[in-house]
Scaffold this motif. Structure first.
Motif, PDB file in Angstrom:
ATOM      1  N   GLU A  92      -2.212  20.748   9.282  1.00 19.45           N
ATOM      2  CA  GLU A  92      -1.272  20.244   8.417  1.00 19.45           C
ATOM      3  C   GLU A  92      -2.062  19.202   7.361  1.00 19.45           C
ATOM      4  O   GLU A  92      -1.201  18.814   6.286  1.00 19.45           O
ATOM      5  CB  GLU A  92       0.063  19.387   8.677  1.00 19.45           C
ATOM      6  CG  GLU A  92       1.018  20.510   9.236  1.00 19.45           C
ATOM      7  CD  GLU A  92       1.158  22.126   8.548  1.00 19.45           C
ATOM      8  OE1 GLU A  92       1.756  21.616   7.440  1.00 19.45           O
ATOM      9  OE2 GLU A  92       1.362  22.923   8.071  1.00 19.45           O
ATOM     10  N   GLY A  93      -2.724  18.126   8.370  1.00 21.06           N
ATOM     11  CA  GLY A  93      -3.299  17.156   7.910  1.00 21.06           C
ATOM     12  C   GLY A  93      -2.192  16.277   7.577  1.00 21.06           C
ATOM     13  O   GLY A  93      -2.656  15.283   6.721  1.00 21.06           O
ATOM     14  N   THR A  94      -1.642  15.799   8.163  1.00 20.76           N
ATOM     15  CA  THR A  94      -0.169  14.535   8.455  1.00 20.76           C
ATOM     16  C   THR A  94      -0.140  14.026   9.484  1.00 20.76           C
ATOM     17  O   THR A  94      -0.217  14.681  10.743  1.00 20.76           O
ATOM     18  CB  THR A  94       1.018  15.232   7.563  1.00 20.76           C
ATOM     19  OG1 THR A  94       1.288  16.055   8.791  1.00 20.76           O
ATOM     20  CG2 THR A  94       0.862  16.052   6.862  1.00 20.76           C
ATOM     21  N   GLN A 121       0.794  -1.250   0.349  1.00 21.79           N
ATOM     22  CA  GLN A 121      -0.196   0.021  -0.035  1.00 21.79           C
ATOM     23  C   GLN A 121       1.159   0.820   0.429  1.00 21.79           C
ATOM     24  O   GLN A 121       1.752   1.795   0.827  1.00 21.79           O
ATOM     25  CB  GLN A 121      -0.792  -0.022   1.700  1.00 21.79           C
ATOM     26  CG  GLN A 121      -2.167   1.084   1.494  1.00 21.79           C
ATOM     27  CD  GLN A 121      -2.557   1.829   2.735  1.00 21.79           C
ATOM     28  OE1 GLN A 121      -2.492   0.204   3.546  1.00 21.79           O
ATOM     29  NE2 GLN A 121      -3.496   2.064   2.507  1.00 21.79           N
ATOM     30  N   GLU A 122       0.698   2.061  -1.291  1.00 19.34           N
ATOM     31  CA  GLU A 122       1.528   3.230  -0.664  1.00 19.34           C
ATOM     32  C   GLU A 122       0.360   4.536  -0.325  1.00 19.34           C
ATOM     33  O   GLU A 122      -0.449   4.236  -0.038  1.00 19.34           O
ATOM     34  CB  GLU A 122       1.344   4.208  -2.518  1.00 19.34           C
ATOM     35  CG  GLU A 122       2.425   5.209  -2.432  1.00 19.34           C
ATOM     36  CD  GLU A 122       2.159   6.076  -4.039  1.00 19.34           C
ATOM     37  OE1 GLU A 122       2.135   6.694  -4.066  1.00 19.34           O
ATOM     38  OE2 GLU A 122       1.572   4.717  -5.161  1.00 19.34           O
ATOM     39  N   TYR A 123       1.588   5.267   0.808  1.00 21.03           N
ATOM     40  CA  TYR A 123       1.264   5.854   1.809  1.00 21.03           C
ATOM     41  C   TYR A 123       1.979   7.159   1.150  1.00 21.03           C
ATOM     42  O   TYR A 123       2.721   8.027   0.614  1.00 21.03           O
ATOM     43  CB  TYR A 123       2.256   5.237   2.747  1.00 21.03           C
ATOM     44  CG  TYR A 123       2.049   4.218   4.074  1.00 21.03           C
ATOM     45  CD1 TYR A 123       1.251   3.177   3.077  1.00 21.03           C
ATOM     46  CD2 TYR A 123       2.170   4.695   4.703  1.00 21.03           C
ATOM     47  CE1 TYR A 123       0.555   2.796   4.538  1.00 21.03           C
ATOM     48  CE2 TYR A 123       0.969   3.867   6.199  1.00 21.03           C
ATOM     49  CZ  TYR A 123       0.723   2.905   5.352  1.00 21.03           C
ATOM     50  OH  TYR A 123       0.523   1.987   6.317  1.00 21.03           O
ATOM     51  N   PRO A 124       0.968   8.426   0.757  1.00 21.14           N
ATOM     52  CA  PRO A 124       1.301   9.613   0.538  1.00 21.14           C
ATOM     53  C   PRO A 124       2.115   9.942   1.237  1.00 21.14           C
ATOM     54  O   PRO A 124       1.865  11.398   2.048  1.00 21.14           O
ATOM     55  CB  PRO A 124       0.145   9.872  -0.177  1.00 21.14           C
ATOM     56  CG  PRO A 124      -1.209   9.196   1.340  1.00 21.14           C
ATOM     57  CD  PRO A 124      -0.154   8.128   1.385  1.00 21.14           C
ATOM     58  N   SER A 125       3.765  10.460   1.010  1.00 21.15           N
ATOM     59  CA  SER A 125       4.560  11.064   1.977  1.00 21.15           C
ATOM     60  C   SER A 125       4.988  12.271   1.426  1.00 21.15           C
ATOM     61  O   SER A 125       5.019  12.539   0.165  1.00 21.15           O
ATOM     62  CB  SER A 125       5.682  10.137   2.309  1.00 21.15           C
ATOM     63  OG  SER A 125       6.405   9.613   1.292  1.00 21.15           O
ATOM     64  N   LEU A 142      13.468   4.260   8.969  1.00 17.46           N
ATOM     65  CA  LEU A 142      12.515   4.968   7.884  1.00 17.46           C
ATOM     66  C   LEU A 142      11.937   6.100   8.901  1.00 17.46           C
ATOM     67  O   LEU A 142      11.448   5.983   9.738  1.00 17.46           O
ATOM     68  CB  LEU A 142      11.370   5.043   7.752  1.00 17.46           C
ATOM     69  CG  LEU A 142      10.745   5.100   5.846  1.00 17.46           C
ATOM     70  CD1 LEU A 142      11.083   3.975   5.217  1.00 17.46           C
ATOM     71  CD2 LEU A 142       9.210   5.604   6.906  1.00 17.46           C
ATOM     72  N   GLN A 143      11.670   7.486   8.545  1.00 16.52           N
ATOM     73  CA  GLN A 143      10.379   8.587   9.183  1.00 16.52           C
ATOM     74  C   GLN A 143      10.707   9.770   7.940  1.00 16.52           C
ATOM     75  O   GLN A 143      11.155   9.806   6.940  1.00 16.52           O
ATOM     76  CB  GLN A 143      12.083   9.103   9.901  1.00 16.52           C
ATOM     77  CG  GLN A 143      12.248   8.822  10.922  1.00 16.52           C
ATOM     78  CD  GLN A 143      13.284  10.125  12.555  1.00 16.52           C
ATOM     79  OE1 GLN A 143      14.117  10.367  12.010  1.00 16.52           O
ATOM     80  NE2 GLN A 143      13.172   9.294  13.561  1.00 16.52           N
ATOM     81  N   CYS A 144       8.810   9.735   8.158  1.00 13.32           N
ATOM     82  CA  CYS A 144       8.462  10.218   6.955  1.00 13.32           C
ATOM     83  C   CYS A 144       7.538  11.361   7.951  1.00 13.32           C
ATOM     84  O   CYS A 144       6.730  10.619   8.585  1.00 13.32           O
ATOM     85  CB  CYS A 144       8.200   9.833   6.012  1.00 13.32           C
ATOM     86  SG  CYS A 144       6.876   8.750   5.617  1.00 13.32           S
ATOM     87  N   SER A 145       6.941  11.615   6.789  1.00  5.48           N
ATOM     88  CA  SER A 145       5.318  13.023   7.055  1.00  5.48           C
ATOM     89  C   SER A 145       4.451  12.401   5.922  1.00  5.48           C
ATOM     90  O   SER A 145       5.113  12.351   4.853  1.00  5.48           O
ATOM     91  CB  SER A 145       5.898  14.378   6.846  1.00  5.48           C
ATOM     92  OG  SER A 145       4.673  15.098   6.922  1.00  5.48           O
ATOM     93  N   VAL A 146       3.659  11.838   6.228  1.00  8.91           N
ATOM     94  CA  VAL A 146       2.193  11.093   5.866  1.00  8.91           C
ATOM     95  C   VAL A 146       0.941  11.616   5.838  1.00  8.91           C
ATOM     96  O   VAL A 146       0.711  12.028   6.505  1.00  8.91           O
ATOM     97  CB  VAL A 146       1.665   9.486   6.145  1.00  8.91           C
ATOM     98  CG1 VAL A 146       1.009   9.204   5.173  1.00  8.91           C
ATOM     99  CG2 VAL A 146       3.006   8.401   5.805  1.00  8.91           C
ATOM    100  N   LEU A 147       1.016  11.505   4.307  1.00  7.68           N
ATOM    101  CA  LEU A 147      -0.611  12.484   4.122  1.00  7.68           C
ATOM    102  C   LEU A 147      -1.853  11.611   4.955  1.00  7.68           C
ATOM    103  O   LEU A 147      -2.380  10.759   4.581  1.00  7.68           O
ATOM    104  CB  LEU A 147      -0.444  13.027   2.868  1.00  7.68           C
ATOM    105  CG  LEU A 147      -0.462  13.761   2.229  1.00  7.68           C
ATOM    106  CD1 LEU A 147      -0.793  13.911   0.788  1.00  7.68           C
ATOM    107  CD2 LEU A 147       0.324  14.996   2.914  1.00  7.68           C
ATOM    108  N   HIS A 148      -3.091  12.292   5.733  1.00 13.35           N
ATOM    109  CA  HIS A 148      -3.647  11.396   6.315  1.00 13.35           C
ATOM    110  C   HIS A 148      -5.076  11.318   5.549  1.00 13.35           C
ATOM    111  O   HIS A 148      -5.756  12.453   5.636  1.00 13.35           O
ATOM    112  CB  HIS A 148      -4.211  12.354   7.830  1.00 13.35           C
ATOM    113  CG  HIS A 148      -4.999  11.545   8.234  1.00 13.35           C
ATOM    114  ND1 HIS A 148      -6.154  11.720   8.599  1.00 13.35           N
ATOM    115  CD2 HIS A 148      -5.090   9.658   8.694  1.00 13.35           C
ATOM    116  CE1 HIS A 148      -6.676  10.692  10.045  1.00 13.35           C
ATOM    117  NE2 HIS A 148      -6.288   9.808   9.686  1.00 13.35           N
ATOM    118  N   THR A 149      -5.459  10.642   4.339  1.00 13.05           N
ATOM    119  CA  THR A 149      -6.278  10.783   3.777  1.00 13.05           C
ATOM    120  C   THR A 149      -6.763   9.297   4.471  1.00 13.05           C
ATOM    121  O   THR A 149      -7.234   8.784   5.469  1.00 13.05           O
ATOM    122  CB  THR A 149      -5.390   9.257   2.431  1.00 13.05           C
ATOM    123  OG1 THR A 149      -5.386   8.098   3.194  1.00 13.05           O
ATOM    124  CG2 THR A 149      -4.361  10.792   1.576  1.00 13.05           C
TER     125      THR A 149
END
Length: 118
Positions: free
Chosen positions: A103-105, A16-20, A53-60
């Motif tokens: 931010e929705g993230t 599953q792609e995570y929109p980062s 791994l660290q990232c900011s993901v859009l909360h969809t």
């Protein structure tokens, strides 16, 4: 000689792609070497470091924050836009994701058993 550098990473967790957002970081792990000096002579010991791994993901609407926090033993693909891809095996979330509503993230922080370039 010029070449493309990484600017964007696509992150997939169990397919599953995570929109980062831009700015994701990948530490492939390995060892840290701690230097000790004896007079003028350097010595070192090694300390193992887990891949992270660290990232900011859009909360969809497709991403359940509670389920994301339960991820363990996952396969994670970190695809760089310069053509290099990295596979993390046995990956797990290291801290509960916190939703930033302005931010929705949310932050996604993971560690893994192994990381290899594929």
């Amino acid at each position: 000689m010029s070449g493309k550098i990484t600017g964007i990473a696509t992150i997939r967790v169990d397919g599953q792609e995570y929109p980062s957002e831009r700015g994701a970081t990948l530490n492939p792990g390995g060892v840290n070497r701690n230097v000790k000096m004896a007079g003028k002579r350097p010595y070192y010991n090694e300390e193992p470091v887990a891949p992270t791994l660290q990232c900011s993901v859009l909360h969809t609407e497709e991403l359940d924050l509670i389920e994301v926090g339960k991820i363990r033993n996952a396969t994670v693909l970190f695809e760089c836009d310069n053509g290099q891809d990295y596979l993390l095996s046995g990956a797990f979330v290291t801290e509960a994701p916190q939703l930033n509503t302005s931010e929705g993230t949310f932050g996604l922080n993971m560690a893994a058993r192994t990381c290899e370039r594929i």
